[in-house]
Motif scaffolding. Structure first.
Motif, PDB file in Angstrom:
ATOM      1  N   GLN A  79       0.810  -1.224   0.000  1.00  0.00           N
ATOM      2  CA  GLN A  79       0.000   0.000   0.000  1.00  0.00           C
ATOM      3  C   GLN A  79       0.841   1.270   0.000  1.00  0.00           C
ATOM      4  N   GLN A  80       2.145   1.136   0.146  1.00  0.00           N
ATOM      5  CA  GLN A  80       2.989   2.320   0.008  1.00  0.00           C
ATOM      6  C   GLN A  80       2.816   2.889  -1.395  1.00  0.00           C
ATOM      7  N   SER A  81       2.818   4.197  -1.500  1.00  0.00           N
ATOM      8  CA  SER A  81       2.455   4.871  -2.748  1.00  0.00           C
ATOM      9  C   SER A  81       3.226   4.349  -3.956  1.00  0.00           C
ATOM     10  N   GLN A  82       4.534   4.222  -3.813  1.00  0.00           N
ATOM     11  CA  GLN A  82       5.363   3.779  -4.937  1.00  0.00           C
ATOM     12  C   GLN A  82       5.020   2.339  -5.337  1.00  0.00           C
ATOM     13  N   ASN A  83       4.802   1.481  -4.338  1.00  0.00           N
ATOM     14  CA  ASN A  83       4.462   0.090  -4.627  1.00  0.00           C
ATOM     15  C   ASN A  83       3.073  -0.043  -5.240  1.00  0.00           C
ATOM     16  N   ALA A  84       2.158   0.791  -4.767  1.00  0.00           N
ATOM     17  CA  ALA A  84       0.794   0.757  -5.301  1.00  0.00           C
ATOM     18  C   ALA A  84       0.790   1.111  -6.786  1.00  0.00           C
ATOM     19  N   GLY A 108      -4.401   3.204  -5.099  1.00  0.00           N
ATOM     20  CA  GLY A 108      -4.635   3.040  -3.662  1.00  0.00           C
ATOM     21  C   GLY A 108      -5.693   1.980  -3.386  1.00  0.00           C
ATOM     22  N   ASN A 109      -6.802   2.059  -4.110  1.00  0.00           N
ATOM     23  CA  ASN A 109      -7.870   1.062  -3.945  1.00  0.00           C
ATOM     24  C   ASN A 109      -7.387  -0.327  -4.328  1.00  0.00           C
ATOM     25  N   LEU A 110      -6.626  -0.385  -5.433  1.00  0.00           N
ATOM     26  CA  LEU A 110      -6.102  -1.663  -5.919  1.00  0.00           C
ATOM     27  C   LEU A 110      -5.194  -2.301  -4.878  1.00  0.00           C
ATOM     28  N   ALA A 111      -4.235  -1.549  -4.367  1.00  0.00           N
ATOM     29  CA  ALA A 111      -3.270  -2.089  -3.405  1.00  0.00           C
ATOM     30  C   ALA A 111      -3.959  -2.545  -2.131  1.00  0.00           C
ATOM     31  N   ARG A 112      -4.922  -1.768  -1.668  1.00  0.00           N
ATOM     32  CA  ARG A 112      -5.623  -2.128  -0.433  1.00  0.00           C
ATOM     33  C   ARG A 112      -6.396  -3.441  -0.619  1.00  0.00           C
ATOM     34  N   GLU A 113      -7.103  -3.568  -1.740  1.00  0.00           N
ATOM     35  CA  GLU A 113      -7.882  -4.782  -1.985  1.00  0.00           C
ATOM     36  C   GLU A 113      -6.971  -6.000  -2.153  1.00  0.00           C
ATOM     37  N   VAL A 114      -5.887  -5.842  -2.894  1.00  0.00           N
ATOM     38  CA  VAL A 114      -4.968  -6.955  -3.113  1.00  0.00           C
ATOM     39  C   VAL A 114      -4.347  -7.405  -1.797  1.00  0.00           C
ATOM     40  N   GLN A 115      -3.925  -6.465  -0.973  1.00  0.00           N
ATOM     41  CA  GLN A 115      -3.308  -6.834   0.303  1.00  0.00           C
ATOM     42  C   GLN A 115      -4.294  -7.601   1.179  1.00  0.00           C
ATOM     43  N   GLU A 116      -5.536  -7.148   1.216  1.00  0.00           N
ATOM     44  CA  GLU A 116      -6.544  -7.796   2.056  1.00  0.00           C
ATOM     45  C   GLU A 116      -6.882  -9.188   1.534  1.00  0.00           C
ATOM     46  N   VAL A 117      -7.018  -9.329   0.216  1.00  0.00           N
ATOM     47  CA  VAL A 117      -7.350 -10.632  -0.361  1.00  0.00           C
ATOM     48  C   VAL A 117      -6.207 -11.623  -0.166  1.00  0.00           C
ATOM     49  N   GLN A 122      -3.708 -16.464   2.236  1.00  0.00           N
ATOM     50  CA  GLN A 122      -2.534 -17.086   2.844  1.00  0.00           C
ATOM     51  C   GLN A 122      -2.856 -17.829   4.138  1.00  0.00           C
ATOM     52  N   VAL A 123      -4.015 -17.528   4.745  1.00  0.00           N
ATOM     53  CA  VAL A 123      -4.441 -18.256   5.956  1.00  0.00           C
ATOM     54  C   VAL A 123      -5.683 -19.096   5.652  1.00  0.00           C
ATOM     55  N   GLU A 125      -8.484 -18.357   4.290  1.00  0.00           N
ATOM     56  CA  GLU A 125      -9.762 -17.704   4.586  1.00  0.00           C
ATOM     57  C   GLU A 125     -10.399 -17.242   3.277  1.00  0.00           C
ATOM     58  N   LEU A 126     -11.675 -17.526   3.085  1.00  0.00           N
ATOM     59  CA  LEU A 126     -12.369 -17.135   1.867  1.00  0.00           C
ATOM     60  C   LEU A 126     -12.531 -15.619   1.823  1.00  0.00           C
ATOM     61  N   PRO A 127     -12.059 -14.949   0.759  1.00  0.00           N
ATOM     62  CA  PRO A 127     -12.139 -13.476   0.685  1.00  0.00           C
ATOM     63  C   PRO A 127     -13.547 -12.987   0.282  1.00  0.00           C
ATOM     64  N   VAL A 128     -14.510 -13.272   1.112  1.00  0.00           N
ATOM     65  CA  VAL A 128     -15.890 -12.884   0.823  1.00  0.00           C
ATOM     66  C   VAL A 128     -15.997 -11.362   0.749  1.00  0.00           C
ATOM     67  N   GLY A 129     -16.717 -10.883  -0.254  1.00  0.00           N
ATOM     68  CA  GLY A 129     -16.939  -9.444  -0.397  1.00  0.00           C
ATOM     69  C   GLY A 129     -15.930  -8.742  -1.279  1.00  0.00           C
ATOM     70  N   TYR A 130     -14.916  -9.457  -1.751  1.00  0.00           N
ATOM     71  CA  TYR A 130     -13.911  -8.882  -2.640  1.00  0.00           C
ATOM     72  C   TYR A 130     -14.136  -9.367  -4.069  1.00  0.00           C
ATOM     73  N   ARG A 131     -13.647  -8.596  -5.017  1.00  0.00           N
ATOM     74  CA  ARG A 131     -13.905  -8.907  -6.422  1.00  0.00           C
ATOM     75  C   ARG A 131     -13.057 -10.070  -6.939  1.00  0.00           C
ATOM     76  N   ILE A 132     -13.684 -10.855  -7.813  1.00  0.00           N
ATOM     77  CA  ILE A 132     -12.956 -11.919  -8.501  1.00  0.00           C
ATOM     78  C   ILE A 132     -13.569 -12.107  -9.885  1.00  0.00           C
ATOM     79  N   ASN A 133     -12.717 -12.062 -10.889  1.00  0.00           N
ATOM     80  CA  ASN A 133     -13.109 -12.365 -12.275  1.00  0.00           C
ATOM     81  C   ASN A 133     -11.834 -12.788 -13.007  1.00  0.00           C
ATOM     82  N   ALA A 134     -11.878 -12.864 -14.326  1.00  0.00           N
ATOM     83  CA  ALA A 134     -10.711 -13.338 -15.075  1.00  0.00           C
ATOM     84  C   ALA A 134      -9.477 -12.472 -14.820  1.00  0.00           C
ATOM     85  N   ALA A 135      -9.669 -11.165 -14.694  1.00  0.00           N
ATOM     86  CA  ALA A 135      -8.533 -10.267 -14.471  1.00  0.00           C
ATOM     87  C   ALA A 135      -7.929 -10.475 -13.087  1.00  0.00           C
ATOM     88  N   TRP A 136      -8.767 -10.429 -12.053  1.00  0.00           N
ATOM     89  CA  TRP A 136      -8.273 -10.627 -10.697  1.00  0.00           C
ATOM     90  C   TRP A 136      -7.647 -12.016 -10.537  1.00  0.00           C
TER      91      TRP A 136
END
Length: 254
Positions: A79-84, A108-117, A122-123, A125-136
């Motif tokens: 989520q750091q600006s440069q990494n995002a 910013g939105n992309l990095a936050r969602e990716v980090q959370e998913v 990694q544990v 846990e099903l990422p309920v409520g987050y987007r998933i399609n061919a791109a993701w």
């Protein structure tokens, strides 16, 4: 086709190994390959994207480079600006190469969602409520190359059409439970959509469908790489990656 077991992974492996492969490429108005090929290894060598001049090696190098760039970002710091912004650029490259629309243009939105998913995945846990399609799906597959698969319309069409004739029996076996949410993904071009006898779930945007696909391809990989599947038609190099298995199914799903 001889069925040696009613496990879905075995059915897919046997189908790909035993049935000749050839398709009609309507954009190029040509039959490809010129002669039908047989077996997992020959099918992988017949992979082409996005044109008939670009084979598996070209795509493998592209995916490997993108995956390495993603690995260098480090999820805890993403989520750091440069990494995002780097993540946004890599995601754009993935979507451009695979010819899908990028679903998030705000870094910013992309990095936050990716980090959370990714943190949830990694544990286990099903990422309920987050987007998933061919791109993701492609983004997460390149971030988690050893346990996440690209589940798009072509791979969905391949798996479902292979399993469909056997589902009345397969669905009654306990082994089907972990793939129970495997479903169809809408696509463009080729021979999709296909007619099915089994009432498959609509898998678009469904994380349970994605996880079922992950489990099935991981089981296919494990069986392909086992000692029991060591004959040439099975692809007896026994070091099949998820990307290679996806490539074979991608062509089958045209």
């Amino acid at each position: 086709m001889h069925i040696k077991s009613w496990e879905p992974a075995d059915i897919v492996i046997e189908y790909i190994a035993r049935l000749p492969f050839q398709l009609y490429e309507k954009n190029a108005e040509t039959i490809f390959p010129v002669e039908p090929v047989l077996g997992w290894t020959q099918r992988l060598h017949s992979y082409r994207w996005p044109s008939l001049s670009e084979g598996w090696e070209t795509n493998h190098q592209k995916y490997a480079a993108l995956s390495l760039q993603l690995k260098d970002l480090h999820v805890p710091d993403i989520q750091q600006s440069q990494n995002a912004k780097k993540l946004q650029d890599i995601f754009f490259q993935i979507c451009f190469w695979t010819q899908v629309n990028i679903p998030e243009n705000n870094p910013g939105n992309l990095a936050r969602e990716v980090q959370e998913v990714v943190s949830r995945l990694q544990v286990n846990e099903l990422p309920v409520g987050y987007r998933i399609n061919a791109a993701w799906s492609k983004l997460y597959a390149l971030m988690l190359p050893d346990n996440f698969v690209m589940y798009d319309s072509r791979i969905s069409a391949a798996l479902l059409s292979i399993l469909d004739p056997f589902m009345n029996v397969v669905s009654r076996h306990s082994t089907w439970e972990k793939y129970n949410f495997l479903g169809s993904i809408p696509g463009r071009g080729g021979t999709r959509p296909r007619k099915y006898s089994w009432k498959w779930k609509n898998g678009y945007g469904n994380w349970k469908t994605q996880i079922s696909a992950n489990k099935l391809l991981l089981d296919i990989q494990s069986k392909l790489n086992s000692e029991e599947n060591n004959e040439p038609l099975m692809g007896n190099k026994r070091n099949w990656t998820l990307r290679e298995i996806e490539a074979v199914l991608f062509m089958q799903g045209y």
